[in-house]
Design an enzyme around this catalytic site. Structure first.
Site, PDB file in Angstrom:
ATOM      1  N   GLY A  12       0.782  -1.220   0.000  1.00  0.00           N
ATOM      2  CA  GLY A  12       0.000   0.000   0.000  1.00  0.00           C
ATOM      3  C   GLY A  12       0.816   1.273   0.000  1.00  0.00           C
ATOM      4  O   GLY A  12       0.255   2.362  -0.140  1.00  0.00           O
ATOM      5  N   SER A  13       2.125   1.166   0.146  1.00  0.00           N
ATOM      6  CA  SER A  13       2.985   2.342   0.192  1.00  0.00           C
ATOM      7  C   SER A  13       3.555   2.649  -1.190  1.00  0.00           C
ATOM      8  O   SER A  13       4.362   1.876  -1.712  1.00  0.00           O
ATOM      9  CB  SER A  13       4.138   2.126   1.177  1.00  0.00           C
ATOM     10  OG  SER A  13       5.134   3.127   1.007  1.00  0.00           O
TER      11      SER A  13
END
Length: 210
Positions: A12-13
């Site tokens: 998700g980063s």
């Protein structure tokens, strides 16, 4: 003992994605392979009281714009051409990260990892929707149903929690985090220091002359 270098990531980063693109170059130049360590970024934030830049930069004048400028500089420096902002960001990655651990256990981590990043940050999709996830991985030739089933087993869940807790206990507060031996580095912009530390820690001592 060989030097242990870790890349702690959460799909998700976006900064973890960008940092990973630069890792193969560091590996070629130093001869040291990175160990890819899945962690739950949400769990790290909760344990440390931290929050994502998406939340922490909200309402601050000029800083988000500067962060975007720094990201563009990083993209140009490393000639990154495939990155696209995910319109569904932020995405809950619990399912994907458990899948990463399952893929490691099943010996298919590399293709799973590449497919996950492709569908998150190159051809962005809502990768916390089970049906979208299934179709995305199937299109990349991944036996995702087997991995989804494996990801529900207790040893996979425990492993991901243990990796996340270990990261926090060693000083992590976000992603991407790198460990070069016992030295910790945070963020994509520290990759130059990561490489310098690898070189320093693997340099052979000069023999003393009589």
């Amino acid at each position: 003992m060989p030097l242990k270098v870790e890349f702690q990531f959460d799909f998700g980063s976006p900064n973890a994605y960008l940092a990973e693109v630069a890792i193969p170059g560091i590996e070629r130049r130093t001869g040291v392979k990175f160990e890819y360590v899945p962690v739950l970024l949400g769990g790290i934030y909760k344990a440390t009281g931290n929050m994502s830049p998406f939340d922490s930069l909200r309402g601050i004048k000029n800083k988000p714009e500067y962060q975007a400028l720094e990201t563009q500089r990083f993209i140009r420096r490393h000639n990154i051409t495939k990155f696209r902002q995910n319109p569904f960001f932020p995405v809950n990655t619990l399912m994907l990260m458990r899948g990463a651990v399952a893929a490691q256990f099943e010996g298919v981590f590399e293709p799973y990892f590449r497919a996950a990043y492709h569908h998150m940050w190159e051809e962005p999709k809502k990768m916390d929707d089970l049906e979208i996830v299934r179709n995305a991985f199937i299109s990349s030739g991944i036996d995702i149903d087997r991995l989804i089933a494996r990801a529900q087993q207790d040893d996979v869940k425990k492993r991901l929690i243990d990796l996340t807790n270990d990261a926090v206990s060693r000083g992590a507060f976000g992603s991407p985090t790198f460990f070069v031996g016992k030295e910790m580095f945070f963020g994509k912009d520290q990759l130059r220091d990561v490489e310098d530390s690898i070189v320093e820690q693997t340099r052979k001592p000069v023999p003393k002359t009589a």
